[in-house]
Design a protein around this motif. Structure first.
Motif, mmCIF file in Angstrom:
data_model
loop_
_atom_site.group_PDB
_atom_site.id
_atom_site.type_symbol
_atom_site.label_atom_id
_atom_site.label_comp_id
_atom_site.label_asym_id
_atom_site.label_seq_id
_atom_site.Cartn_x
_atom_site.Cartn_y
_atom_site.Cartn_z
ATOM 1 N N THR A 178 -110.451 90.993 -96.129
ATOM 2 C CA THR A 178 -111.800 91.303 -95.638
ATOM 3 C C THR A 178 -112.711 90.093 -95.716
ATOM 4 N N ARG A 179 -112.710 89.420 -96.843
ATOM 5 C CA ARG A 179 -113.595 88.255 -97.002
ATOM 6 C C ARG A 179 -113.218 87.138 -96.038
ATOM 7 N N CYS A 180 -111.919 86.900 -95.894
ATOM 8 C CA CYS A 180 -111.488 85.826 -95.000
ATOM 9 C C CYS A 180 -111.745 86.180 -93.535
ATOM 10 N N PHE A 181 -111.477 87.426 -93.151
ATOM 11 C CA PHE A 181 -111.767 87.851 -91.778
ATOM 12 C C PHE A 181 -113.248 87.685 -91.470
ATOM 13 N N ALA A 182 -114.101 88.015 -92.447
ATOM 14 C CA ALA A 182 -115.547 87.915 -92.234
ATOM 15 C C ALA A 182 -115.958 86.481 -91.916
ATOM 16 N N THR A 183 -115.340 85.505 -92.582
ATOM 17 C CA THR A 183 -115.688 84.107 -92.322
ATOM 18 C C THR A 183 -115.215 83.660 -90.944
ATOM 19 N N GLU A 184 -114.132 84.250 -90.453
ATOM 20 C CA GLU A 184 -113.557 83.819 -89.179
ATOM 21 C C GLU A 184 -114.143 84.543 -87.977
ATOM 22 N N LEU A 185 -114.655 85.737 -88.168
ATOM 23 C CA LEU A 185 -115.114 86.532 -87.040
ATOM 24 C C LEU A 185 -116.637 86.626 -86.931
ATOM 25 N N GLY A 186 -117.346 86.014 -87.861
ATOM 26 C CA GLY A 186 -118.790 86.206 -87.901
ATOM 27 C C GLY A 186 -119.597 85.390 -86.928
ATOM 28 N N HIS A 187 -118.959 84.473 -86.209
ATOM 29 C CA HIS A 187 -119.716 83.550 -85.359
ATOM 30 C C HIS A 187 -120.501 84.255 -84.259
ATOM 31 N N ASN A 188 -120.021 85.427 -83.816
ATOM 32 C CA ASN A 188 -120.699 86.122 -82.718
ATOM 33 C C ASN A 188 -121.370 87.417 -83.167
ATOM 34 N N GLY A 189 -121.615 87.517 -84.468
ATOM 35 C CA GLY A 189 -122.289 88.708 -84.978
ATOM 36 C C GLY A 189 -121.358 89.820 -85.411
ATOM 37 N N THR A 190 -120.051 89.584 -85.349
ATOM 38 C CA THR A 190 -119.094 90.591 -85.815
ATOM 39 C C THR A 190 -119.070 90.602 -87.338
ATOM 40 N N THR A 191 -119.106 91.787 -87.917
ATOM 41 C CA THR A 191 -119.046 91.918 -89.365
ATOM 42 C C THR A 191 -117.717 92.535 -89.780
ATOM 43 N N VAL A 192 -117.285 92.177 -90.986
ATOM 44 C CA VAL A 192 -116.048 92.721 -91.562
ATOM 45 C C VAL A 192 -116.346 93.119 -92.993
ATOM 46 N N ASN A 193 -116.140 94.370 -93.313
ATOM 47 C CA ASN A 193 -116.401 94.875 -94.659
ATOM 48 C C ASN A 193 -115.293 95.815 -95.107
ATOM 49 N N ALA A 194 -115.232 96.024 -96.405
ATOM 50 C CA ALA A 194 -114.272 96.961 -96.979
ATOM 51 C C ALA A 194 -115.022 98.086 -97.676
ATOM 52 N N TRP A 238 -122.176 104.043 -91.214
ATOM 53 C CA TRP A 238 -123.313 103.132 -91.363
ATOM 54 C C TRP A 238 -122.870 101.697 -91.128
ATOM 55 N N LEU A 239 -121.751 101.316 -91.697
ATOM 56 C CA LEU A 239 -121.244 99.956 -91.491
ATOM 57 C C LEU A 239 -120.895 99.708 -90.027
ATOM 58 N N ALA A 240 -120.548 100.771 -89.308
ATOM 59 C CA ALA A 240 -120.189 100.631 -87.896
ATOM 60 C C ALA A 240 -121.402 100.440 -86.994
ATOM 61 N N GLY A 241 -122.584 100.691 -87.511
ATOM 62 C CA GLY A 241 -123.785 100.679 -86.683
ATOM 63 C C GLY A 241 -124.595 99.396 -86.766
ATOM 64 N N GLU A 242 -125.667 99.365 -86.036
ATOM 65 C CA GLU A 242 -126.535 98.198 -85.939
ATOM 66 C C GLU A 242 -127.281 97.923 -87.233
ATOM 67 N N ASP A 243 -127.603 98.959 -87.997
ATOM 68 C CA ASP A 243 -128.401 98.768 -89.205
ATOM 69 C C ASP A 243 -127.686 97.939 -90.273
ATOM 70 N N SER A 244 -126.364 97.807 -90.177
ATOM 71 C CA SER A 244 -125.605 97.045 -91.179
ATOM 72 C C SER A 244 -125.325 95.613 -90.740
ATOM 73 N N ARG A 245 -126.045 95.126 -89.735
ATOM 74 C CA ARG A 245 -125.696 93.852 -89.099
ATOM 75 C C ARG A 245 -125.759 92.647 -90.031
ATOM 76 N N TRP A 246 -126.469 92.740 -91.162
ATOM 77 C CA TRP A 246 -126.592 91.608 -92.077
ATOM 78 C C TRP A 246 -125.690 91.773 -93.302
ATOM 79 N N VAL A 247 -124.740 92.678 -93.212
ATOM 80 C CA VAL A 247 -123.790 92.923 -94.306
ATOM 81 C C VAL A 247 -122.399 92.566 -93.814
ATOM 82 N N THR A 248 -121.780 91.565 -94.432
ATOM 83 C CA THR A 248 -120.407 91.209 -94.063
ATOM 84 C C THR A 248 -119.692 90.592 -95.254
ATOM 85 N N GLY A 249 -118.377 90.713 -95.245
ATOM 86 C CA GLY A 249 -117.556 90.182 -96.328
ATOM 87 C C GLY A 249 -117.684 90.944 -97.630
#
Length: 261
Positions: A178-194, A238-249
């Motif tokens: 999860t943490r590594c995916f978040a660093t690789e996919l975050g460039h376009n606003g994609t978030t990855v969380n567990a 909640w994590l799937a929605g717009e309100d969680s956009r600043w939460v990743t990794g």
């Protein structure tokens, strides 16, 4: 009270979506407006998957849903699942984009040290660790900007339960992914969380020793009880929605306070 349609126009893919937490997540995402692709593991689970499809498509706002069979113990399943998902999206007149990926499918193993075989290890890690990796890679070309990848881990990833070393270590590996995916996919606003559930009242709980469940209940600050599928699904939604956009990794303990990070 119905949920607001915060995910309307989105497409979600949920592995292990025919029962338990996965079915609850699929339904909650559908209830918030997403069209849902439900992945189940074998023809034996087809009826259960279709029940979830029917439940979603019967909602008043009429989201779309489909069941796709794919055995995530194999290395070929992720690509085949995504190919089937794309065909279905095309048949519905939708773009072949998957906005939300929930890597939920998992297996458990209770076996003491000294009795664990290489086959035991592979059986758990192939589904719990390799499958989220390969599913995410298969979906990557179809993730638009600001997508969501949500991996289902467990509070066992940071706990010590006798006889559960293979399972717990596999869920710790999911946190690392999860943490590594978040660093690789975050460039376009994609978030990855567990999301890390504690014990939840579902059929998979039957495989966990009762003593482990009782200890967790007794040490859960919120009401000394088990969690519910609906409570876990709401966190995922909640994590799937717009309100969680600043939460990743992040690895979010969803355990009524049993595990506090």
């Amino acid at each position: 009270m119905s949920s607001p349609l915060t995910l309307k126009g989105k497409t979600a893919l949920v592995t292990g979506g025919s029962r338990g937490i996965g079915a609850g997540i699929a339904f909650e995402l559908g209830s918030r407006g997403a069209d849902v692709i439900i992945v189940h593991s074998s023809p034996r689970s087809a009826d259960k998957a279709q029940e979830v499809v029917k439940k979603i498509t019967s909602l008043p706002h009429q989201p779309k849903a489909v069941a796709v069979c794919g055995d995530l113990k194999t290395t070929t399943a992720p690509a085949a699942i995504v190919a089937a998902a794309r065909e279905w999206l095309k048949s519905q007149g939708k773009e072949d984009k998957i906005n939300i990926l929930v890597n939920n499918a998992g297996v458990e193993l209770v076996r003491p040290l000294g009795q664990i075989t290489p086959e035991d290890f592979a059986g758990v890690y192939d589904v719990n660790v390799r499958a989220p990796l390969l599913m995410t890679q298969a979906v990557m070309p179809y993730l638009p900007a600001a997508s969501r990848v949500i991996n289902i881990s467990s509070v066992g990833s940071r706990a010590a339960f006798s006889g559960m070393s293979v399972y717990c270590s596999s869920k710790a590996a999911v946190e690392g992914l999860t943490r590594c995916f978040a660093t690789e996919l975050g460039h376009n606003g994609t978030t990855v969380n567990a999301v890390l559930p504690g014990p939840v009242q579902s059929d998979m709980l039957e495989n966990i020793p009762q003593a482990v469940i009782d200890i967790q209940k007794n040490n859960t600050p919120l009401q000394h009880r088990l969690g519910t599928v609906e409570e876990i699904a709401a966190i995922v939604a909640w994590l799937a929605g717009e309100d969680s956009r600043w939460v990743t990794g992040q690895s979010i303990s969803s355990s009524g306070g049993w595990a506090m990070y």
